[in-house]
Structure formats: C-alpha cells, structure tokens
Motif scaffolding. Structure first.
Motif, mmCIF file in Angstrom:
data_model
loop_
_atom_site.group_PDB
_atom_site.id
_atom_site.type_symbol
_atom_site.label_atom_id
_atom_site.label_comp_id
_atom_site.label_asym_id
_atom_site.label_seq_id
_atom_site.Cartn_x
_atom_site.Cartn_y
_atom_site.Cartn_z
ATOM 1 N N PHE A 51 -3.835 -8.054 1.654
ATOM 2 C CA PHE A 51 -3.246 -8.014 3.003
ATOM 3 C C PHE A 51 -4.449 -8.913 3.955
ATOM 4 O O PHE A 51 -4.255 -8.780 5.180
ATOM 5 C CB PHE A 51 -3.652 -6.498 3.697
ATOM 6 N N ASP A 52 -4.814 -9.903 3.256
ATOM 7 C CA ASP A 52 -5.510 -11.038 4.179
ATOM 8 C C ASP A 52 -5.099 -12.614 3.724
ATOM 9 O O ASP A 52 -5.587 -13.138 2.734
ATOM 10 C CB ASP A 52 -6.973 -10.836 4.075
ATOM 11 N N ASP A 53 -3.886 -12.828 4.251
ATOM 12 C CA ASP A 53 -3.368 -14.117 3.779
ATOM 13 C C ASP A 53 -4.056 -15.412 4.092
ATOM 14 O O ASP A 53 -3.800 -16.675 3.423
ATOM 15 C CB ASP A 53 -1.763 -14.335 3.980
ATOM 16 N N VAL A 54 -5.013 -15.077 5.101
ATOM 17 C CA VAL A 54 -5.803 -16.334 5.475
ATOM 18 C C VAL A 54 -7.056 -16.477 4.542
ATOM 19 O O VAL A 54 -7.215 -17.672 3.754
ATOM 20 C CB VAL A 54 -6.490 -16.238 6.969
ATOM 21 N N ALA A 55 -7.875 -15.479 4.164
ATOM 22 C CA ALA A 55 -8.813 -15.507 2.996
ATOM 23 C C ALA A 55 -8.299 -15.600 1.684
ATOM 24 O O ALA A 55 -8.883 -16.283 0.910
ATOM 25 C CB ALA A 55 -9.856 -14.431 3.383
ATOM 26 N N PHE A 56 -7.001 -14.871 1.276
ATOM 27 C CA PHE A 56 -6.607 -14.936 0.083
ATOM 28 C C PHE A 56 -5.100 -15.332 0.209
ATOM 29 O O PHE A 56 -4.204 -14.213 0.017
ATOM 30 C CB PHE A 56 -6.827 -13.494 -0.442
ATOM 31 N N PRO A 57 -4.695 -16.362 0.293
ATOM 32 C CA PRO A 57 -3.299 -16.882 0.306
ATOM 33 C C PRO A 57 -2.663 -16.688 -0.788
ATOM 34 O O PRO A 57 -1.388 -16.361 -1.055
ATOM 35 C CB PRO A 57 -3.401 -18.133 0.593
ATOM 36 N N THR A 58 -3.343 -16.709 -1.867
ATOM 37 C CA THR A 58 -2.680 -16.433 -3.215
ATOM 38 C C THR A 58 -3.631 -15.184 -4.026
ATOM 39 O O THR A 58 -4.495 -15.275 -4.745
ATOM 40 C CB THR A 58 -2.750 -17.579 -4.401
ATOM 41 N N PRO A 59 -3.351 -14.088 -3.636
ATOM 42 C CA PRO A 59 -4.449 -13.024 -4.261
ATOM 43 C C PRO A 59 -3.946 -12.675 -5.551
ATOM 44 O O PRO A 59 -2.925 -12.983 -6.239
ATOM 45 C CB PRO A 59 -3.791 -11.755 -3.350
ATOM 46 N N PRO A 96 5.340 -6.935 3.252
ATOM 47 C CA PRO A 96 5.289 -6.670 4.463
ATOM 48 C C PRO A 96 5.194 -5.514 5.063
ATOM 49 O O PRO A 96 4.371 -5.006 5.859
ATOM 50 C CB PRO A 96 6.551 -7.295 4.838
ATOM 51 N N VAL A 97 5.675 -4.165 4.529
ATOM 52 C CA VAL A 97 5.757 -2.736 4.962
ATOM 53 C C VAL A 97 4.251 -2.213 4.609
ATOM 54 O O VAL A 97 3.386 -1.686 5.561
ATOM 55 C CB VAL A 97 6.651 -2.079 4.375
ATOM 56 N N ALA A 98 3.693 -2.724 3.249
ATOM 57 C CA ALA A 98 2.447 -2.311 3.055
ATOM 58 C C ALA A 98 1.367 -2.977 3.900
ATOM 59 O O ALA A 98 0.420 -2.216 4.665
ATOM 60 C CB ALA A 98 2.176 -2.570 1.667
ATOM 61 N N GLY A 99 1.681 -4.163 4.491
ATOM 62 C CA GLY A 99 0.612 -4.936 5.407
ATOM 63 C C GLY A 99 0.714 -4.169 6.689
ATOM 64 O O GLY A 99 -0.241 -3.906 7.450
ATOM 65 N N GLN A 100 2.041 -3.750 7.204
ATOM 66 C CA GLN A 100 2.186 -3.048 8.414
ATOM 67 C C GLN A 100 1.167 -1.799 8.447
ATOM 68 O O GLN A 100 0.687 -1.376 9.282
ATOM 69 C CB GLN A 100 3.782 -2.560 8.613
ATOM 70 N N ALA A 101 1.573 -0.962 7.333
ATOM 71 C CA ALA A 101 0.452 0.223 7.023
ATOM 72 C C ALA A 101 -0.980 -0.026 7.063
ATOM 73 O O ALA A 101 -1.354 0.869 7.741
ATOM 74 C CB ALA A 101 0.904 1.137 5.672
ATOM 75 N N ARG A 102 -1.578 -0.977 6.710
ATOM 76 C CA ARG A 102 -2.794 -1.597 6.679
ATOM 77 C C ARG A 102 -3.144 -1.810 8.132
ATOM 78 O O ARG A 102 -4.093 -1.315 8.701
ATOM 79 C CB ARG A 102 -2.993 -2.628 5.835
#
Length: 475
Positions: free
Chosen positions: A148-156, A100-106
């Motif tokens: 960082f795109d859980d819509v396109a990649f829910p299971t990265p 989540p913190v990395a996602g905030q940075a993005r």
C-alpha cells in the motif's frame, strides 16, 4: 503494482463496474493517471465506495471460476466453457480492482486515525482483511506487507502465504479491539451491510478469523473465534440488491440472465447430483427439494437445461449475496469440533444450522416450505448403518464430517470458500471429501495464475511461475 488512482474515480468506476458486470476495471492508462482527477475524499464517502468494491469482489468472475472449479457450477459456452475445463492463462485474471479496493480500505484507517475514530478504522481493517484473504486464498503468495505504499515500494515483495495469514490475524485482532471501543463515529447511511452496528462488524471479524484458522487446521483456535462470531442469521453480512437494471442488480442475475444467459449452468456439475442424493433418500430427516428448486430452474435457456434460478430463487435481480454468514460460522464450529473429537459439540453446531434451514432461511431469502425438511440429528444417525451415513463410513467422526462438508458445499454456492474447501479437504485430517469429479483431465485446479500485468511490472513475482495445477502452501 501501481496504484496512483484517484479515490473518487475508483468509487465512481466501481459503481459502473458493479452494475455492468465487467471485470477489467482499472487497466486503462488514462484512468490510472488522470491529471485532472480529485485526489482526496472524505472518509464517509470513501467507506461507501470501499464497501461497494468489496461487494463487487464477492460477486465477480473470479467467484464464478472458483465455483466452477469447486464443482458447484459448470461452464457451457464461450470463455466460461474454457474456464470449466481449467483452461486459463495469465491474461484470465487481474488484480484490479482487488488491490485498489484493499488500498481504499487501508486509507479508511488512516483517515479514521486522523479524527480518532476507532469504529470506522475497525471496519476498514475488516474490509482490508476480506480483500487480502481472497487474494492469498486464490493466488498463494501475494504482496501485503509492502502493498500500500507505491512510492516506497513500487514493486512490492510477495509475502509467503503463511506470513500473509499471520498478518491477517493481526489485522483482524486490531479490528476487533477497535470495534470494541466505547465510542466512535456513526456511519449508518454509508454502511449498507450493517448500518454501523459495530457489534455485528466485530462478530464478522471473528468469523473471518475462524475461517482462516480452519484453513490452516488450527481447530481449537477456529472454535474460539467462531464462538465469538456471527451468532444468528440476523448477523449475516449480506450485499443488498434491487431490481433496477443498470442500478442495483445482483451480479449473478446480471450474468446468468441478462448478459451471458446459457454460458454457465448446473448441467454436468456435482451440486445437483449431491442435492438429488438428499431428496427421497434413506435419510428421512432431510429433504432438500426446496433448496434444489431455490438454486435450480429447469428450462430457462433451453429445454431441460438446469439453469440458475433467476426467476424466483437464489439468483433473482434483488437477491442478497453473502459475504460472511451465520451458517458458515456454525459449520466452522461443527467441523472444527468434529476434528477435535468433540462429536457432541459438533452435532450441536450442525443442528443449529438445520434449525434455521428448517425455517427456510437462506442468505436473506425464504425457501419454499414444500420439500423442506431438516429434522435434528442424533449421534446414532452417523453410525455404520445410520440414516445420515449414506456412504457407510467406518467411524462416527468421519460420517459426521461428511455431512458437515456436504452442507458447507451446498450453502457456499457462488462463494469462493467452496473452492477453498475443495482444496483444503484433501489434506485435512482425517481426510473426508465429496466425490466431486473432474470436468476434464486428471489434474485438479489448485490456484489462480498471477496476472500478466503483475508479471510484466513486478520483478518479485515468484519464479518459476506456478500454473493452475500447482498447490498453494496452505491448501
């Protein structure tokens, strides 16, 4: 890897988490899907919250485990006694709040792009790289390209560790370019690390690049990056702290003194052994009594116990905590130059560290002048009978490397980079290692185990699941 979390909720909860010392932050389903939560926040507030999150990730339980597994600290009671004995499971680790913190940075970068603010974007990129570097260093292959795109990649997918390193260098190169822009928006009040000094952020990005190159044995590139890295102690990226309980305490103090006194300490660890060997020894140019006393206080939790110094040393309530430092930058230069055969340049870099240590500077604090001695070395000191060659290594190069890695070990206390060194030095050529004993058994820990939540929800988790003794690719 679901990240459908309100960013304002993340910021508020990170504040609570940083102050309470609790590691399991975002695992409650109600927190992860609050229909009444605010879903947007301005970039300045987002930056402040992300910096808080990155700070927490450099003082958390994972860092303590890494320090124990590196031999700096020992676990003496309860869960940490098990950690020190390398007993962990997939339940021992979590990627919240890491991802989540990395996602905030993005998200900072996206919002900065919307207003053409290259400086803030560059800071966001450095913060992203710091978090993902921690993830890949501790776990090996991790999600990054689809993280960082859980819509396109829910299971990265889990990217290979070497690919993550390549991508991190690209992220940092872009950060350096953005932080070199002629103008941007000031964010002084939100930036408690560098007060919007873009030159310092740019230098920190170079130091982080140098760290990653050192990991992969690309020593010429490490030298090039470190040469543009943090150039003085004034450029250290330090997390500031205060003395208010429940507000701004250093998390090491909170753990060592407030919440879990006696669970960890230096009894049985290698760090006091190494420090004692550098006190009253044949090396008349070095006395680290002051550093020993800065780190260790005898008898806080029990008579004779070697406790972290939470009274007047490194782990007081208001002690700053390092993220990236001048000492690390110079010791990267020193080791890389030594491995390249440039002993004179390696010695020069090592001696710059000793100059600052001789003035008493350690991570924003000043250690005692009593028992503090760091005279400049000469190359002769590393000869077969030299005073700085205590183990009588056969070559000047290996003796110089031994001193450099010793200084790294001591200065990286409570930084997970010490665990990186512990693994890295087993394969770096020439092989020079400290004689750090195992706490138990015959296998050295090599990695953290993938969290159970990720195992349950992401079919791309590597199989078979590696255990804590399985090496990662880079190390």
């Amino acid at each position: 890897m679901k990240k459908s979390i309100s960013y304002k909720v993340i910021i508020a909860l990170l504040a609570v988490n940083l102050l309470s010392g609790c590691q399991r932050l975002f695992e409650e389903p109600a927190i992860q899907s609050n229909p009444n939560a605010v879903t947007d926040v301005d970039v300045a507030t987002l930056l402040a919250g992300t910096l808080l999150g990155v700070s927490f990730l450099h003082e958390d339980t994972d860092v303590r485990i890494a320090s124990m597994w590196a031999g700096e600290l020992n676990g003496l009671s309860r869960a940490h006694q098990g950690f020190a004995q390398y007993i962990v499971s997939s339940q021992s680790f979590t990627w919240s709040p890491l991802y989540p913190v990395a996602g905030q940075a993005r998200l900072i970068q996206t919002k900065a792009d919307a207003v053409g603010d290259k400086w803030t974007k560059g800071v966001g990129q450095v913060l992203e790289a710091l978090v993902i570097a921690k993830a890949t260093d501790l776990y090996g292959d991790v999600p990054y390209s689809q993280a960082f795109d859980d819509v396109a990649f829910p299971t990265p997918v889990f990217d290979k560790q070497t690919d993550v390193y390549t991508a991190l260098h690209t992220t940092l190169d872009n950060a350096i370019q953005n932080l070199s822009a002629s103008s941007g928006l000031a964010f002084t009040s939100q930036d408690f690390i560098y007060k919007s000094d873009v030159a310092k952020w740019r230098a920190a990005a170079n130091t982080l690049k140098a760290r990653l190159y050192l990991h992969t044995g690309e020593y010429a590139k490490a030298v090039a990056s470190a040469s543009s890295g943090i150039s003085s102690p004034a450029g250290d990226a330090l997390i500031p702290h205060g003395t208010s309980l429940g507000v701004d305490l250093n998390q090491n103090y909170d753990f060592f003194r407030v919440n879990r006194a006696g669970d960890t300490g230096f009894d049985g660890a290698y760090l006091p052994v190494l420090l004692r060997s550098r006190i009253g020894s044949a090396n008349t140019k070095t006395d680290e009594t002051a550093l020993y006393n800065h780190y260790i206080k005898v008898g806080i939790t029990a008579t004779g116990a070697l406790d972290p110094n939470t009274t007047d040393g490194a782990f007081t309530a208001n002690a700053p905590h390092p993220i990236l430092t001048y000492y690390e930058n110079q010791l990267i230069l020193a080791e890389a130059q030594a491995r390249l055969g440039a002993s004179d340049k390696a010695l020069a870099a090592l001696n710059t560290v000793r100059v600052a240590l001789s003035a008493g500077y350690v991570n924003g604090k000043t250690i005692s002048a009593t028992g503090r001695k760091y005279d400049a070395y000469t190359l002769d000191d590393f000869g077969p009978t030299g005073l700085a060659n205590p183990t009588k290594l056969a070559t000047l190069q290996t003796a110089l490397l031994y001193e450099i890695i010793s200084q790294r070990f001591l200065l990286f206390l409570m930084q997970y980079e010490a665990f990186n060194d512990y693994r890295r030095l087993a394969k770096a050529v020439p092989v020079v290692q400290l004689p750090i004993p195992l706490y138990t058994g015959s296998q050295r820990p090599q990695r953290f185990i993938y969290p159970q939540v990720e195992i349950n929800t992401n079919p791309n988790v590597p199989k078979p699941l590696p255990d804590q003794f399985t090496k990662v690719t880079v190390f």
